[in-house]
Design a protein around this motif. Sequence first.
Motif, PDB file in Angstrom:
ATOM      1  N   GLU A   1     -13.034   3.137   2.994  1.00  0.00           N
ATOM      2  CA  GLU A   1     -14.205   2.718   3.777  1.00  0.00           C
ATOM      3  C   GLU A   1     -14.079   3.178   5.222  1.00  0.00           C
ATOM      4  O   GLU A   1     -15.061   3.631   5.824  1.00  0.00           O
ATOM      5  CB  GLU A   1     -14.348   1.196   3.707  1.00  0.00           C
ATOM      6  N   LEU A   2     -12.868   3.070   5.782  1.00  0.00           N
ATOM      7  CA  LEU A   2     -12.662   3.483   7.169  1.00  0.00           C
ATOM      8  C   LEU A   2     -12.859   4.988   7.318  1.00  0.00           C
ATOM      9  O   LEU A   2     -13.458   5.447   8.298  1.00  0.00           O
ATOM     10  CB  LEU A   2     -11.259   3.085   7.629  1.00  0.00           C
TER      11      LEU A   2
ATOM     12  N   ARG B   1      -8.691   0.597  -0.647  1.00  0.00           N
ATOM     13  CA  ARG B   1     -10.147   0.491  -0.577  1.00  0.00           C
ATOM     14  C   ARG B   1     -10.629   0.454   0.867  1.00  0.00           C
ATOM     15  O   ARG B   1     -11.608   1.114   1.234  1.00  0.00           O
ATOM     16  CB  ARG B   1     -10.615  -0.758  -1.326  1.00  0.00           C
ATOM     17  N   ARG B   2      -9.928  -0.294   1.706  1.00  0.00           N
ATOM     18  CA  ARG B   2     -10.321  -0.371   3.120  1.00  0.00           C
ATOM     19  C   ARG B   2     -10.088   0.963   3.830  1.00  0.00           C
ATOM     20  O   ARG B   2     -10.868   1.336   4.713  1.00  0.00           O
ATOM     21  CB  ARG B   2      -9.545  -1.491   3.804  1.00  0.00           C
ATOM     22  N   GLU B   3      -9.044   1.681   3.449  1.00  0.00           N
ATOM     23  CA  GLU B   3      -8.812   2.992   4.056  1.00  0.00           C
ATOM     24  C   GLU B   3      -9.921   3.962   3.687  1.00  0.00           C
ATOM     25  O   GLU B   3     -10.351   4.776   4.521  1.00  0.00           O
ATOM     26  CB  GLU B   3      -7.454   3.534   3.620  1.00  0.00           C
TER      27      GLU B   3
ATOM     28  N   ARG C   1      -5.705  -2.364   0.392  1.00  0.00           N
ATOM     29  CA  ARG C   1      -5.463  -1.448   1.512  1.00  0.00           C
ATOM     30  C   ARG C   1      -6.121  -0.101   1.263  1.00  0.00           C
ATOM     31  O   ARG C   1      -6.771   0.468   2.160  1.00  0.00           O
ATOM     32  CB  ARG C   1      -3.960  -1.258   1.720  1.00  0.00           C
TER      33      ARG C   1
END
Length: 365
Positions: free
Chosen positions: A115-116, A111-113, A109
């Motif tokens: 990237e976002l 890591r994706r945040e 989560r």
Amino acid sequence: MHEPAPTATGRNSAGRARVVPPLVLLGAVAVADLATPDWLHVLPVMAAVPVLAAATNGVWVTAVLAGATLGATVLLEIRQELWERPDSDVTILTLVVVSLASLLACSVRQRRERELRQVRSVAEAAQRALLRPLPRRIHSLALSGTYLAAESEARIGGDFYEALHTPYGTRLLIGDVRGKGLPAVGASAALLGSFRQAAYQEKSLADVARRLEESVNRQIEAVHGELFTERFATALLVEIPSAEPVARLVHCGHPEPLMIRAGRVEAHLPEPPGAPIGLADLVGADPVTQCVPFAEGDRMVLYTDGFIETRDRAGRFYDLVGRARARSTQPLDDLVAGLRADLLRHATGDLEDDAALLVIERSAT
């Protein structure tokens, strides 16, 4: 307007607040387990603590809370003489597995945040470059505008505006590409780029409109492989010379501007109506320049159809003329902010189309 960056104190407070729910759950399960009879144990519910922690906290906080949960479970089992029983081993094993899975999910989560956040940062920079902030003043003209994108994650869509000080006076453009949201951004960028170049080069405002038509036709042919498609844009071009109390308009199928003068609000209809950009060659229309009075104290309201075609729950259109008349005596920024707030209330916060508004006021030089 830009939102202020969060302070360190604000971030710390938010971080502490995210720790509270899993701690409360940990305490509640422990108290409930102590209060229940010997034949009923709720310790397996402890597995929900690391799951809840991973949903809102970082990896290290989740790991600490998972360790605290495991330690509290072991202490409770020892106190109640449950340690080393088969059901106790199952509870501990379940808690360990759930904690590890929660840590993995938390890492993914985060890591994706990250990237976002990077993608949003790039997108916001691109959108700021495309729809630049309006100058607050160009000589005797005061300007104020607002933009409401139908796409919740976008700051610009199919509507666009620009204001430039050129050798021929202040030139403004407002328009609306067919469609909404991100798919229309490319066409908006092409039109704004063409206007920013032609506004300085072309002496006639009608010639600026012709340059926009050429730009759209090139883009349509390059992208769609044909001359005529359903891709078009409505636009209104305005030229306000500094030495004359007039404004020159070129309508390209766009809603007529509103003139606020001495408390009265009047719409200036085009004579004759112009064709939208991208369709002029199809209908054989040529841009026509119209001259209207624009003296000291006058205000001109430019807008896209999102400001007049938005409906409320009862199906009634937003009354821009009436709202502008009611707010006509307000300061310029208050007028724009008030019309924006009125539109959002009318639409109950859910816009189906992009909406842009630009107001120009002429004052003493």
